[in-house]
Design an enzyme around this catalytic site. Sequence first.
Site, PDB file in Angstrom:
ATOM      1  N   ARG A 168      -2.231  -5.981  -8.156  1.00 49.43           N
ATOM      2  CA  ARG A 168      -2.395  -4.528  -8.154  1.00 49.43           C
ATOM      3  C   ARG A 168      -2.354  -3.933  -9.559  1.00 49.43           C
ATOM      4  O   ARG A 168      -2.918  -2.858  -9.801  1.00 49.43           O
ATOM      5  CB  ARG A 168      -1.322  -3.876  -7.285  1.00 49.43           C
ATOM      6  N   ASP A 206      -8.672  -2.252   4.561  1.00 44.20           N
ATOM      7  CA  ASP A 206      -8.064  -0.963   4.894  1.00 44.20           C
ATOM      8  C   ASP A 206      -8.808  -0.361   6.074  1.00 44.20           C
ATOM      9  O   ASP A 206     -10.030  -0.529   6.222  1.00 44.20           O
ATOM     10  CB  ASP A 206      -8.117  -0.005   3.701  1.00 44.20           C
ATOM     11  N   TYR A 249      -7.942  10.755  11.149  1.00 42.05           N
ATOM     12  CA  TYR A 249      -7.993  10.795   9.685  1.00 42.05           C
ATOM     13  C   TYR A 249      -9.167  11.648   9.210  1.00 42.05           C
ATOM     14  O   TYR A 249      -9.045  12.442   8.274  1.00 42.05           O
ATOM     15  CB  TYR A 249      -8.129   9.388   9.113  1.00 42.05           C
ATOM     16  N   ARG A 258       1.189  -6.337   7.647  1.00 49.03           N
ATOM     17  CA  ARG A 258       1.229  -6.037   6.216  1.00 49.03           C
ATOM     18  C   ARG A 258       1.946  -7.167   5.458  1.00 49.03           C
ATOM     19  O   ARG A 258       2.747  -6.917   4.545  1.00 49.03           O
ATOM     20  CB  ARG A 258       1.905  -4.688   5.966  1.00 49.03           C
ATOM     21  N   ARG A 301       3.121  -4.608  -0.936  1.00 49.37           N
ATOM     22  CA  ARG A 301       3.843  -4.185  -2.136  1.00 49.37           C
ATOM     23  C   ARG A 301       5.257  -4.741  -2.252  1.00 49.37           C
ATOM     24  O   ARG A 301       5.938  -4.457  -3.227  1.00 49.37           O
ATOM     25  CB  ARG A 301       3.894  -2.648  -2.180  1.00 49.37           C
TER      26      ARG A 301
END
Length: 362
Positions: A51, A87, A169, A38, A42
Site C-alpha cells: 500500500r 473492491d 452506495y 478481509r 491493513r
Amino acid sequence: MADVSTVLKSSKRSVSDSRFVRACLRQPVDRTPVWFLRQAGRYMPEYMAVRRQHSLLDICRTPDVAAEVTITAAERLDVDAAIIFADLLLPFTPMGLDFEFVNGEGPVVHKPIRTREQIEALRTDRAEELIYVAKAIEKVRSHFAAPRADGDRLGIIGFIGAPFTLASYMIEGGSSRNYVEMKRLMYGDPSSWSLLMEKLNAVLAEYAAQQVQAGADVIQIFDSWAGALAVNDYRDFVLPYTRDLVQRVKALGVPVIYFGVDTASLLSTMSETGCDVLGLDWRVPLDEGWKLAGDTCGVQGNLDPIALFAPQDLLKQRVKDVLDKAANRPGHIFNLGHGIVPGTPVDNVIAVSKWVKELSAR
C-alpha cells in the site's frame, strides 16, 4: 462479453480435491475449512508494504499486484481458500459512475444517482472493462494449481456486490446511517428502483462469469447493507433481484456464498435466494443462525472479528464455541462474522487457522 457455454465448460472441475468447495456443497469433509473475510488487509505488514507503493484502486486494477496480495495472505495464514483482492464498487466505473476512496470516509460517489434519467444513463455494455479481476484470478489459480501437502487443493473465491448494496452506495454517495435517499427512491419510485437493480444484475452476472471462466471455484455475493432493511422491505424490494443474481451465478456451475451484516432477522428470507451458503455475522449464535437459514444451505462464520484481539486462551475458547455449535454438520465453513480490522494481531489470526484444523478433525 463472456460466453456462458465457455464458462460452463471451464467451470466443470472436480470438487473432490477441495474441501472448501465440498463444504460449500454440504458434502462430507475431513475437517472444517477455514478462511477469513478481509484476510488480505491493513492488519498485515506485507499488505501495508504494498500500500505504500500503490493506492487501493491501483492494487485492484493491476493483476500482478492483486494476485500477489491475495497469495501472500492465503499462504501466511495457511487457510483453505484465497479470495481475490478487489473492491465491491469496481463495476461503477464501466457503468459510467465515478468514485474514489477518501481517507477517513471510505468510498465516495461525487454525483449520486437520484433520478430516473441518471439510472437510464448507466451503462451495462462495458463489463469487459473489469477483466483485470479475472486476470488476477488466473494468476492466483495458476499459483495454487498443485495440491497441497495434505492432497487438498486450495479454493479460489471470486466475489461481487449484491444489487441492493451497490444501489445503496450509488444513491447515498457513500456510507450511511439511515439510508434516507436510498429508501426514498425505493419506496417512492419502484419502477426506477427496478430498472437500477436490473441494470446492476446485468453487469454483475457478466462480471461473475469472467471470474468463473478465469478459475474461481466459488462466488461470494456481499450484501453488506442488507441489515438496514425490515423483512417486508427486503422481501418486496430486494429478494427478487438477489434471487435472480444468485441463480444466474449458480448457472455458471459454481457454489454461491451470500453474506450480509446485521441480518439475523433476514436469514430465513435470505435463504430463499437459493444460495449454497449463508454467511453469518457474529450477532447470532451459529446454531441459531443455521436453524433460521434452514436445511437447504450451509453456513459460514461466525467468530466476532474483535475476538482476535483477546488473549489466546479466551480466543481459542471462542473458536471452540463456534465449532461446537456447528457440531461437525456438513456445510460449515469457519470464518469471521465480518472482516479483519486494522491492528489485529497477525499471530492470533494464524493461531485461529491452526486451531480450527486441530479442533475440527473428524
